[in-house]
Enzyme design. Structure first.
Site: not given
Length: 274
Positions: A10, A143
């Site tokens: 990401k 995350d």
């Protein structure tokens, strides 16, 4: 049984630090999946005993995949899953072809852990809800829930573990990542060096803003509050950043940068409205 799945990194389109609560900072961020050259490939199969193989840069107990499995095991016990269901985790052979660099702001370890939790739920047909998976993910790392969600674009709030899908044209195939070799950023050191410049009040406006608009109207220091402290604490990163054109943006606490594919120097002409 043998299952193979791919895990992609990401990037943080924006990352705004709000305030410190307890030991950690509250934040808001837009995370986008990037399907480019960088990816990890994870294979999971049944074996006689447990094994976890891969080019990892930490001891087994600190490995996010190992951590996720311990948390999962405890969760299944607390939900009174059968002994055989829990035991099945002790006979997994997991192998990771590791390509996403660590300490790069790309969520490499979290991506592997989130992907594993998501896929094991399907492989064993446990039918755990997204909320249950999220409760485990937040114990692995901030995350992780983004990767459990399987969203292409999402807003992250609280400490980064509260995830909400953001409906927009996906950028997953339109971004490229530059992860400098041998430049590692310590998230802890960067947060310690972070000094809030203003009282941040634009939370709702940022969370509504499309990612493409952010990239086309803001520069990298406006989008990521951790860029300045990262440059302060890391000379090697400072040298690299000074050579990069304006089209490059900073992900997480670094050291990776990203840009829209086919953008030239000076592509960002308008100024960010904060």
């Amino acid at each position: 049984m043998m299952h193979v799945f791919e895990v992609y990194p990401k990037v943080n389109i924006f990352l705004k630090i709000l305030h410190k609560e307890g030991a950690y900072h509250k934040l808001i961020s837009r995370m986008c999946l990037v399907k480019d050259k960088l990816k990890d490939i994870i294979s999971v199969k049944s074996a006689l005993s447990f094994s976890l193989k891969g080019d990892f840069d930490c001891p087994l107990e600190e490995n996010s995949l190992f951590k996720a499995l311990q948390i999962l095991k405890n969760f299944l016990k607390s939900k009174n899953f059968s002994h055989s269901a829990i035991k099945s985790l002790d006979t997994l052979a997991i192998e990771v072809e590791k390509n996403i660099p660590t300490q790069a702001g790309l969520g490499g370890g979290s991506a592997d852990a989130g992907g594993l939790l998501y896929h094991l739920n399907h492989i064993f047909d446990w039918r755990l809800s997204l909320e249950e998976l999220y409760s485990m993910g937040s114990l692995v790392g901030a995350d992780t829930n983004f990767f459990i969600s399987q969203h292409k674009s999402a807003n992250a709030t609280s400490y980064g573990e509260v995830i909400e899908n953001f409906e927009e044209e996906p950028l997953e195939n339109r971004l490229e990542i530059y992860a400098p070799n041998h430049v590692f950023c310590s998230t802890k050191a960067i947060y310690q060096a972070y000094k809030p410049e203003t009282c941040f009040s634009q939370t709702k406006e940022w969370l509504k803003k499309p990612s493409l608009e952010c990239l086309k109207t803001c520069d990298r220091s406006e989008l990521n509050d951790l860029l300045k402290p990262a440059l302060l604490t890391n000379q090697a990163l400072r040298d690299i950043e000074s050579e990069l054109g304006k089209e490059w943006f900073f992900s997480g606490s670094g050291s990776a940068f990203f840009r829209l594919k086919n953008t030239q120097k000076g592509a960002n002409e308008t100024h960010c409205q904060q």
